[in-house]
Design an enzyme around this catalytic site. Sequence first.
Site, mmCIF file in Angstrom:
data_model
loop_
_atom_site.group_PDB
_atom_site.id
_atom_site.type_symbol
_atom_site.label_atom_id
_atom_site.label_comp_id
_atom_site.label_asym_id
_atom_site.label_seq_id
_atom_site.Cartn_x
_atom_site.Cartn_y
_atom_site.Cartn_z
ATOM 1 N N GLY A 40 0.776 -1.239 0.000
ATOM 2 C CA GLY A 40 0.000 0.000 0.000
ATOM 3 C C GLY A 40 0.807 1.289 0.000
ATOM 4 O O GLY A 40 0.397 2.295 -0.572
ATOM 5 N N GLU A 95 4.066 4.057 6.265
ATOM 6 C CA GLU A 95 2.864 3.234 6.110
ATOM 7 C C GLU A 95 1.798 4.034 5.357
ATOM 8 O O GLU A 95 1.771 5.264 5.429
ATOM 9 C CB GLU A 95 2.390 2.821 7.525
ATOM 10 C CG GLU A 95 1.075 2.101 7.624
ATOM 11 C CD GLU A 95 1.052 0.725 6.969
ATOM 12 O OE1 GLU A 95 1.336 0.653 5.760
ATOM 13 O OE2 GLU A 95 0.701 -0.262 7.648
ATOM 14 N N ASP A 96 0.944 3.316 4.641
ATOM 15 C CA ASP A 96 -0.114 4.015 3.917
ATOM 16 C C ASP A 96 -1.203 4.531 4.861
ATOM 17 O O ASP A 96 -1.548 5.704 4.851
ATOM 18 C CB ASP A 96 -0.724 3.106 2.828
ATOM 19 C CG ASP A 96 -1.145 1.729 3.352
ATOM 20 O OD1 ASP A 96 -1.013 1.470 4.565
ATOM 21 O OD2 ASP A 96 -1.598 0.908 2.535
ATOM 22 N N ASP A 99 -5.094 1.830 10.717
ATOM 23 C CA ASP A 99 -6.496 1.550 11.016
ATOM 24 C C ASP A 99 -6.613 1.042 12.453
ATOM 25 O O ASP A 99 -6.793 1.818 13.388
ATOM 26 C CB ASP A 99 -7.033 0.544 10.001
ATOM 27 C CG ASP A 99 -8.512 0.285 10.149
ATOM 28 O OD1 ASP A 99 -9.154 0.960 10.964
ATOM 29 O OD2 ASP A 99 -9.043 -0.602 9.454
ATOM 30 N N LYS A 127 -6.475 6.826 10.486
ATOM 31 C CA LYS A 127 -7.924 6.673 10.688
ATOM 32 C C LYS A 127 -8.238 6.814 12.162
ATOM 33 O O LYS A 127 -7.657 6.118 12.989
ATOM 34 C CB LYS A 127 -8.350 5.275 10.231
ATOM 35 C CG LYS A 127 -8.965 5.238 8.867
ATOM 36 C CD LYS A 127 -9.748 3.951 8.724
ATOM 37 C CE LYS A 127 -9.657 3.447 7.300
ATOM 38 N NZ LYS A 127 -10.348 2.152 7.147
ATOM 39 N N PHE A 148 -13.776 3.408 4.151
ATOM 40 C CA PHE A 148 -12.750 2.571 3.536
ATOM 41 C C PHE A 148 -12.229 3.272 2.295
ATOM 42 O O PHE A 148 -12.979 3.633 1.398
ATOM 43 C CB PHE A 148 -13.303 1.188 3.188
ATOM 44 C CG PHE A 148 -12.205 0.194 2.966
ATOM 45 C CD1 PHE A 148 -11.614 -0.452 4.049
ATOM 46 C CD2 PHE A 148 -11.721 -0.068 1.685
ATOM 47 C CE1 PHE A 148 -10.569 -1.361 3.854
ATOM 48 C CE2 PHE A 148 -10.682 -0.967 1.488
ATOM 49 C CZ PHE A 148 -10.104 -1.610 2.571
ATOM 50 N N ASP A 155 -5.793 -0.439 -1.571
ATOM 51 C CA ASP A 155 -6.625 -1.343 -2.350
ATOM 52 C C ASP A 155 -7.828 -1.847 -1.597
ATOM 53 O O ASP A 155 -7.937 -1.721 -0.377
ATOM 54 C CB ASP A 155 -5.801 -2.580 -2.757
ATOM 55 C CG ASP A 155 -5.607 -3.532 -1.574
ATOM 56 O OD1 ASP A 155 -5.143 -3.064 -0.520
ATOM 57 O OD2 ASP A 155 -5.947 -4.725 -1.696
ATOM 58 N N ARG A 161 -5.617 0.200 -6.747
ATOM 59 C CA ARG A 161 -4.357 0.785 -6.256
ATOM 60 C C ARG A 161 -3.825 1.867 -7.184
ATOM 61 O O ARG A 161 -3.091 2.760 -6.767
ATOM 62 C CB ARG A 161 -3.277 -0.301 -6.128
ATOM 63 C CG ARG A 161 -3.464 -1.278 -4.990
ATOM 64 C CD ARG A 161 -2.140 -2.005 -4.728
ATOM 65 N NE ARG A 161 -2.291 -3.229 -3.975
ATOM 66 C CZ ARG A 161 -2.269 -3.312 -2.639
ATOM 67 N NH1 ARG A 161 -2.122 -2.224 -1.928
ATOM 68 N NH2 ARG A 161 -2.399 -4.476 -2.030
#
Length: 170
Positions: A40, A95-96, A99, A127, A148, A155, A161
Amino acid sequence: MERELCISKEAIQQRVEALAKEISSDYEGEEPVLIGVLNGAIFFFADLMRAIHIPTKMDFVRAASYGSDMESSGRVRLTKDIEMPIEGKPVILVEDIVDSGLTLAYLLELFEQRGASSLKICALIDKLERKEKDIIVDYCGFQIQDGFLVGYGLDCNEEYRYFPEIYRLK
Ligand code: IMP
Ligand code: MG
């Protein structure tokens, strides 16, 4: 799946440049190892590293905490490890999206054990909802309440992506 634009290309670029500037000044005189979390973070990582104007090194891990769905499995598994020794080196985890925080909690512990001299987190998106682990994101691109997100590396079942911007799935 239906989607709505959440973060534009221009907004991403602006934030990436601002984060890179901050990192460049915080690590002046050092050479941090940027560790990207595949897949990601791929575009974020590439854009960020090129915008940072001090020397850096790159390495990657792949961790899986998600099955293939939109729900976390609650477990973290390393499916690819870094190849560089990081003992005594400053490390920035790239990191993307954070969560539940499980992935980063796992990686933080791992790289601390391996003796990184310092360990910070740079995440494109933090998030705010659904956090299980209390993770402090040192360099955060965007804070998002919920939903989301897909695009710019993110993705849903390996789809979407390739979008240059970020969308929220409806
Ligand atoms: P965590 O361990 O629950 O913090 O999950 C982190 C990983 O789950 C991220 O690196 C993403 O790969 C994935 N993930 C979490 N939320 C989203 C999302 O909204 N869109 C796409 N992937 C997500
Ligand atoms: Mg990820």
